[in-house]
Scaffold this active site. Structure first.
Site, PDB file in Angstrom:
ATOM      1  N   CYS A 238       0.862  -1.177   0.000  1.00  0.00           N
ATOM      2  CA  CYS A 238       0.000   0.000   0.000  1.00  0.00           C
ATOM      3  C   CYS A 238       0.901   1.229   0.000  1.00  0.00           C
ATOM      4  CB  CYS A 238      -0.921   0.021   1.218  1.00  0.00           C
ATOM      5  SG  CYS A 238      -1.905   1.547   1.318  1.00  0.00           S
TER       6      CYS A 238
ATOM      7  N   MET B 186      -4.589   4.998  -5.363  1.00  0.00           N
ATOM      8  CA  MET B 186      -3.687   4.193  -4.557  1.00  0.00           C
ATOM      9  C   MET B 186      -2.256   4.685  -4.799  1.00  0.00           C
ATOM     10  SD  MET B 186      -6.240   2.592  -6.313  1.00  0.00           S
ATOM     11  CE  MET B 186      -5.674   1.354  -7.479  1.00  0.00           C
TER      12      MET B 186
END
Length: 391
Positions: free
Chosen positions: A102, A312
């Site tokens: 992430c 993201m």
């Protein structure tokens, strides 16, 4: 009757995501090693699987951006400060995906390392910046996070504004160093643009890239979109979600990430699928107007089966990398030519990302991708789970 156990944890926002952070040493003993016990523990902490899709009985926020867990430990590598492991927790399934990173929460790992005592005191200035060198254990890559320090403490508040985050905070610079390794191909198929055959949809032009996170890029118009869509245009449309999931699955197969289409269902976090268009004006999800002159192109990306509310961080790495290689779909949407980064529009606003790429005898390589994020501790203390979860 079983009782609950409590486990030290910190709830943090990093970039446009948030998750529950743990020190490895604080986890129940059975969860300190990879396996079902660890997954069961994290699922219960986050509140999954939840057939209602709300994660009411856990720390998750019922979106891919808020259903995340992070485990940090002192690094086993002498040239790194900490090892960082990321788990993307499914909302409605008993599944934790460990296949990727992430990028947004990466920004929070630096401050968390400082708060957790992983950085020697002699390296922390009274005022200045601490470079935290992080080994991203999921993908085996190096991150460098520049954490601002004020009066000897991590500076969390400031005037840096990040589209997709309501309140300003202190700026944290994140470098993704060599997001593709020397033994990896930036373009797994060897092509800048592939013919991606998707049964029931047709043959699409696609750029398949492995930088930051494996990503399948397609042209928005090729699937009937403009590239300026917001979440409600996609996430409320079952046919649209099925379309993009099918494209994602066949992209995974083309990239060699799965051996068959069914296997793609067990790899929800990677690859991502995104659609691009030339720069167009649009109104963001908060009503802000973005002028086409402010951006180089528009990008929309899906995460865990839904259109992301912003972008993201790892997908931003893929976008900047692809945009900087002449001839990719992303590069062409941005106007073509050589670049050292990009500013793209996403549903919540815009994001500037720098990239340094080189064309070597072995093919294109990404040396570094840089972006600015912010991070903040929201809550710290203990999470509680039933004692029979981890045995």
């Amino acid at each position: 009757m079983d009782k609950q156990i409590r486990v030290a944890a910190t709830y943090m926002r990093g970039g446009t995501s948030k998750g529950v952070f743990f020190r490895l040493e604080d986890l129940p003993e059975a969860a300190r090693t990879a396996g079902q016990s660890r997954d069961d523990f994290l699922l219960r902490v986050i509140g999954s699987p939840d057939s209602y899709g709300k994660q009411i009985d856990g720390m998750g926020g019922a979106t891919s951006s808020t259903s995340k867990a992070v485990i940090v430990n002192k690094s086993a590598k002498s040239d790194h400060d900490v090892d960082y492991l990321f788990g993307q927790v499914s909302i409605d399934k008993a599944f934790v995906d460990w296949s990727g990173n992430c990028g947004n929460l990466s920004a929070a790992v630096g401050p968390f390392a400082l708060h957790s005592g992983f950085i020697p005191p002699e390296r922390i200035p009274y005022n200045g910046v601490v470079s935290v060198r992080i080994w991203q254990a999921n993908i085996g890559k190096t991150l460098v996070v520049e954490v601002p320090i004020q009066n000897g403490e991590v500076q969390e508040l400031g005037d840096f504004e990040l589209d997709g985050v309501t309140f300003p905070a202190a700026e944290i610079k994140v470098d993704f160093v060599r997001p593709t390794g020397e033994d990896e191909a930036l373009f797994p198929t060897g092509n800048l643009i592939d013919d991606l055959e998707v049964p029931g949809i047709g043959t699409l032009n696609a750029t398949l890239i492995s930088a930051g996170i494996p990503t399948v890029f397609i042209d928005a118009e090729s699937v009937g979109y403009t590239g300026v869509e917001l979440q409600e245009a996609i996430n409320g449309d079952i046919e649209a979600l099925s379309l993009f999931e099918t494209i994602r699955a066949y992209g995974a197969l083309k990239m060699g990430l799965v051996s068959d289409i069914e296997q793609a269902k067990t790899r929800q976090h990677t690859p991502k699928v995104a659609f691009v268009s030339r720069a167009k004006p649009y109104q963001t999800s908060c009503g802000k107007q973005i002028n086409s002159k402010e951006i180089d192109l528009n990008v929309r990306a899906l995460s865990m089966g839904k259109l992301h509310h912003a972008m993201m961080g790892t997908a931003a790495v893929a976008i900047a990398s692809a945009a900087s290689v002449p001839g990719t779909l992303v590069n062409l949407a941005a106007g073509g030519g050589e670049r050292q980064g990009i500013t793209f529009g996403h549903p919540s606003g815009k994001l500037a990302v720098g990239a340094h790429v080189t064309n070597t005898d072995a093919g294109w390589q990404v040396e570094k991708v840089s972006m600015s994020r912010s991070a903040r501790i929201i809550m710290e203390g203990f999470v509680r789970v039933p004692s029979d979860i981890v045995k």
